[in-house]
Design a protein around this motif. Structure first.
Motif, short mmCIF file in Angstrom:
data_model
loop_
_atom_site.label_atom_id
_atom_site.label_comp_id
_atom_site.label_asym_id
_atom_site.label_seq_id
_atom_site.Cartn_x
_atom_site.Cartn_y
_atom_site.Cartn_z
N GLY A 16 2.86 -6.24 9.14
CA GLY A 16 4.22 -5.73 9.31
C GLY A 16 4.50 -4.47 8.53
N VAL A 17 3.68 -4.17 7.53
CA VAL A 17 3.90 -2.99 6.69
C VAL A 17 2.60 -2.19 6.64
CG1 VAL A 17 4.46 -2.17 4.37
CG2 VAL A 17 5.65 -4.16 5.31
N ASP A 18 2.67 -0.91 6.95
CA ASP A 18 1.48 -0.05 6.94
C ASP A 18 1.32 0.72 5.64
OD1 ASP A 18 0.83 -0.77 9.59
OD2 ASP A 18 2.23 0.72 10.37
N THR A 19 2.45 1.04 5.00
CA THR A 19 2.40 1.89 3.81
C THR A 19 3.35 1.37 2.75
OG1 THR A 19 1.92 3.83 5.19
CG2 THR A 19 2.68 4.24 2.95
N VAL A 20 2.89 1.37 1.50
CA VAL A 20 3.71 1.04 0.34
C VAL A 20 3.76 2.27 -0.56
CG1 VAL A 20 3.87 -0.39 -1.73
CG2 VAL A 20 3.16 -1.42 0.44
N GLU A 21 4.95 2.63 -1.01
CA GLU A 21 5.11 3.76 -1.92
C GLU A 21 5.03 3.26 -3.36
OE1 GLU A 21 5.50 6.98 -1.19
OE2 GLU A 21 5.44 6.70 0.98
N ALA A 22 4.15 3.89 -4.17
CA ALA A 22 4.01 3.56 -5.58
C ALA A 22 4.57 4.71 -6.42
CB ALA A 22 2.54 3.32 -5.92
N TYR A 23 5.38 4.37 -7.44
CA TYR A 23 6.00 5.38 -8.31
C TYR A 23 5.50 5.18 -9.73
CZ TYR A 23 9.24 6.26 -4.47
OH TYR A 23 9.78 6.57 -3.25
N ASP A 24 5.14 6.30 -10.40
CA ASP A 24 4.69 6.21 -11.78
C ASP A 24 5.86 6.48 -12.73
OD1 ASP A 24 5.07 8.96 -11.84
OD2 ASP A 24 2.93 9.44 -11.67
N GLU A 25 5.56 6.65 -14.03
CA GLU A 25 6.60 6.84 -15.04
C GLU A 25 7.46 8.07 -14.78
OE1 GLU A 25 7.56 5.14 -17.56
OE2 GLU A 25 6.00 3.75 -18.16
N SER B 150 -1.97 3.00 1.47
CA SER B 150 -2.21 2.35 2.76
C SER B 150 -2.46 0.86 2.56
CB SER B 150 -3.41 2.98 3.47
OG SER B 150 -3.15 4.34 3.77
N VAL B 151 -1.90 0.08 3.46
CA VAL B 151 -2.13 -1.37 3.44
C VAL B 151 -3.34 -1.65 4.34
CG1 VAL B 151 -1.16 -3.63 3.92
CG2 VAL B 151 0.33 -1.79 3.12
N ARG B 152 -4.41 -2.18 3.76
CA ARG B 152 -5.63 -2.45 4.51
C ARG B 152 -5.92 -3.94 4.49
NH1 ARG B 152 -7.98 2.41 5.44
NH2 ARG B 152 -7.44 4.14 4.03
N ASP B 153 -5.94 -4.54 5.69
CA ASP B 153 -6.13 -5.98 5.81
C ASP B 153 -5.13 -6.74 4.95
OD1 ASP B 153 -8.33 -5.63 7.54
OD2 ASP B 153 -9.68 -5.36 5.82
N GLY B 154 -3.92 -6.21 4.89
CA GLY B 154 -2.86 -6.86 4.14
C GLY B 154 -2.88 -6.58 2.66
N GLU B 155 -3.88 -5.86 2.14
CA GLU B 155 -4.04 -5.68 0.70
C GLU B 155 -3.63 -4.28 0.25
OE1 GLU B 155 -7.84 -6.85 -0.77
OE2 GLU B 155 -7.83 -8.78 0.26
N VAL B 156 -3.15 -4.21 -1.00
CA VAL B 156 -2.75 -2.96 -1.62
C VAL B 156 -3.26 -2.95 -3.05
CG1 VAL B 156 -0.83 -1.52 -2.36
CG2 VAL B 156 -0.66 -2.79 -0.22
N SER B 157 -3.96 -1.88 -3.45
CA SER B 157 -4.38 -1.70 -4.84
C SER B 157 -3.49 -0.64 -5.46
CB SER B 157 -5.85 -1.28 -4.92
OG SER B 157 -6.69 -2.34 -4.51
N VAL B 158 -2.91 -0.96 -6.60
CA VAL B 158 -1.91 -0.11 -7.23
C VAL B 158 -2.57 0.75 -8.30
CG1 VAL B 158 0.19 -0.12 -8.61
CG2 VAL B 158 -0.11 -1.79 -6.78
N PRO B 159 -2.35 2.08 -8.30
CA PRO B 159 -2.93 2.94 -9.33
C PRO B 159 -2.41 2.58 -10.72
CG PRO B 159 -2.03 4.23 -7.50
CD PRO B 159 -1.57 2.83 -7.31
N HIS C 277 9.30 -0.88 3.42
CA HIS C 277 10.32 -1.16 4.43
C HIS C 277 9.71 -2.07 5.48
CE1 HIS C 277 13.80 -0.14 7.04
NE2 HIS C 277 12.92 -0.03 8.03
N TYR C 278 10.33 -3.22 5.71
CA TYR C 278 9.84 -4.15 6.75
C TYR C 278 10.84 -4.16 7.90
CZ TYR C 278 7.83 -8.24 9.02
OH TYR C 278 7.24 -9.09 9.92
N PRO C 279 10.50 -3.54 9.06
CA PRO C 279 11.40 -3.56 10.23
C PRO C 279 11.32 -4.90 10.92
CG PRO C 279 9.40 -2.31 10.72
CD PRO C 279 9.28 -2.76 9.30
N LEU C 280 12.40 -5.64 10.92
CA LEU C 280 12.36 -7.02 11.40
C LEU C 280 11.96 -7.13 12.86
CD1 LEU C 280 15.45 -8.48 9.55
CD2 LEU C 280 13.15 -9.43 9.50
N GLY C 281 12.48 -6.25 13.71
CA GLY C 281 12.23 -6.43 15.13
C GLY C 281 10.90 -5.88 15.62
#
Length: 468
Positions: free
Chosen positions: A65-74, A82-91, A100-104
């Motif tokens: 449902g989500v392709d991209t997650v935004e990560a913010y530093d200090e 990028s979300v790959r196979d549902g996984e995200v590694s955070v720097p 953002h998850y679009p429900l429809g």
């Protein structure tokens, strides 16, 4: 406690430092600020604050449902992950995540009810938490989580604390249950428990009060199997499916803490049709047994299938004859699917509806043998009561040990070994004769027989009552 709720509440440059200062008081590792967005398209906006000692690897349990997650530093600098196979590694140095998850949108792509990627009407939505809620990939139960909800009425399995803040562990995010966004609320008050209910759409012929009372009655029928309702509180999300008049289109229990239930009800169904429904009772009867690990449908589905008819008879919703007829019809469907194969082969195949009815047959066999072993003093419900004292999960071995403990002697392994190598339902006719259950062209007749007193203990109706 919450300075920044939702995605646009604060500038990224100042958000991390301000949040960290406030959240140290409660000492969570993660804080989720969730906003339900109503328009122009319904969506869920999520901000995850990494407070201290936070994990760096995250996962959507049911990705897609989500392709991209935004990560913010200090400094407030953003990195698109990028979300790959549902996984995200955070720097390293990341202070918070946003997505953002679009429900429809995902539901339009999948068109599958069982994925629970989001089904809705207007601003009322049913969705599984595992679809939209990111969580640590390794969900250590010691990781403490705070979660806030904004933007509308949302029913989650958990109960909020003061100020509407949910205090959870990372474990809760793994089995996060069924969620209801928007819609309407009612509460079904049982004798010893409550069901908090979200109704995600309008019914054509039924009021919310009628739906809630139906769920209350269903819950009371569960108490015909267990002395007390298995949990002091559960949540139920009801979704009226447009264009359907069936009492129940689909149902599912999810093992959140406490459990949550999703029921897809035909929008055009009637009160009379609901009185004949079995799906809601079947799903709630899953609450009477622990989660069987690894997944073992002949136990879990077999128990719920068998106990559905036992509970309906004990509650008086069906006559004893009607309940036995429903069981026999199901056994016949299972026998047709088996086509002479053994129960072991049916278990290996693991295909519905046969696996449900093979499991129900084994549940009946165990129930009868328990009553024979204990002089009709104890039965399968006593096994469930014992298992409830041993935790929220069980294995085939611990289930068998509970059966033996209730019987007062070894019973389970010998019975199972005998049944597994036989053609499915091979002993059905002989057992029916011993119980005094006689199929006829006009329906089932109940008669005195060697074990008819056991049968009456199973279905809860005496012969004189059954004849009326």
């Amino acid at each position: 406690m919450l300075l920044c709720v939702g995605l646009g509440a604060c500038h990224p440059e100042v958000a991390p430092a301000l949040r960290a200062e406030r959240t140290e008081e409660a000492n969570p590792a993660l804080r989720y600020n969730v906003t339900y967005v109503h328009g122009p398209e319904p969506a869920i906006d999520v901000e995850v604050v990494l407070v201290h000692d936070a994990p760096e690897d995250f996962l959507f349990t049911d990705g897609g449902g989500v392709d991209t997650v935004e990560a913010y530093d200090e400094t407030g600098k953003a990195h698109a992950l990028s979300v790959r196979d549902g996984e995200v590694s955070v720097p390293s140095g990341t202070r918070f995540l946003r997505y953002h998850y679009p429900l429809g949108e995902r539901h339009k792509r999948k068109r599958r009810w069982d994925s629970f990627a989001g089904m809705g009407q207007g601003d009322a939505w049913l969705i599984a938490g595992k679809a939209w809620l990111i969580r640590p990939r390794v969900a250590d139960p010691d990781i403490q989580v705070e979660l806030s909800m904004q933007g509308g009425d949302v029913l989650l399995p958990w109960q909020p604390g003061p100020g509407g803040l949910y205090h959870l562990s990372a474990d809760d995010l793994v089995d996060s249950g069924i969620h209801g966004f928007g819609g309407r609320r009612c509460r079904a008050q049982l004798t010893d428990a409550v069901m908090d209910v979200a109704i995600e759409g309008r019914m054509t012929h039924l009021t919310d009060a009628q739906l809630c009372d139906w769920l209350r009655q269903t819950g009371e029928e569960v108490r015909k199997i267990r002395r007390d309702f298995p949990y002091p509180r559960i949540t139920v999300v009801v979704y009226p499916v447009p264009g359907h008049d069936e009492a129940n289109v689909f149902g599912m229990v999810m093992w959140s803490t406490p459990p949550s239930v999703a029921l897809l009800v035909g929008q055009d169904t009637t009160l009379n049709a609901l009185s004949e429904d079995w799906v809601a009772l079947h799903e709630m009867l899953h609450l009477t047994h622990p989660a069987i690990l690894p997944r073992t449908p002949w136990i879990s589905e077999g128990l719920a299938t068998y106990l559905t008819e036992i509970a309906r008879s004990r509650a008086g919703r069906h006559s004893a004859e009607r309940s036995w007829e429903e069981l026999l019809n199901g056994f016949q469907r299972g026998r047709q699917q088996a086509h002479g194969r053994t129960i072991q082969e049916m278990i290996d195949e693991d295909e519905p509806p046969g696996i449900y009815w093979v499991g129900a047959w084994l549940a009946l066999r165990i129930d009868v043998e328990l009553r024979r072993a204990t002089g009709n003093r104890r039965g399968l419900e006593d096994v469930l009561e014992l298992l409830a004292t041993q935790g929220s999960t069980a294995t085939v071995a611990s289930y068998g040990a509970a059966v033996d403990a209730v019987a007062g002697r070894p019973l389970f392994d010998a019975l199972l070994s005998e049944e597994l190598r036989r053609p499915a339902f091979a002993g059905l006719e002989g057992l029916l004769q011993e119980l005094g259950v006689t199929p006829t062209p006009g329906g089932v007749k109940l008669q005195p027989a060697r074990d008819s007193v056991l049968r009456e203990a199973l279905d809860g109706q005496s012969a004189s009552r059954a004849e009326k």
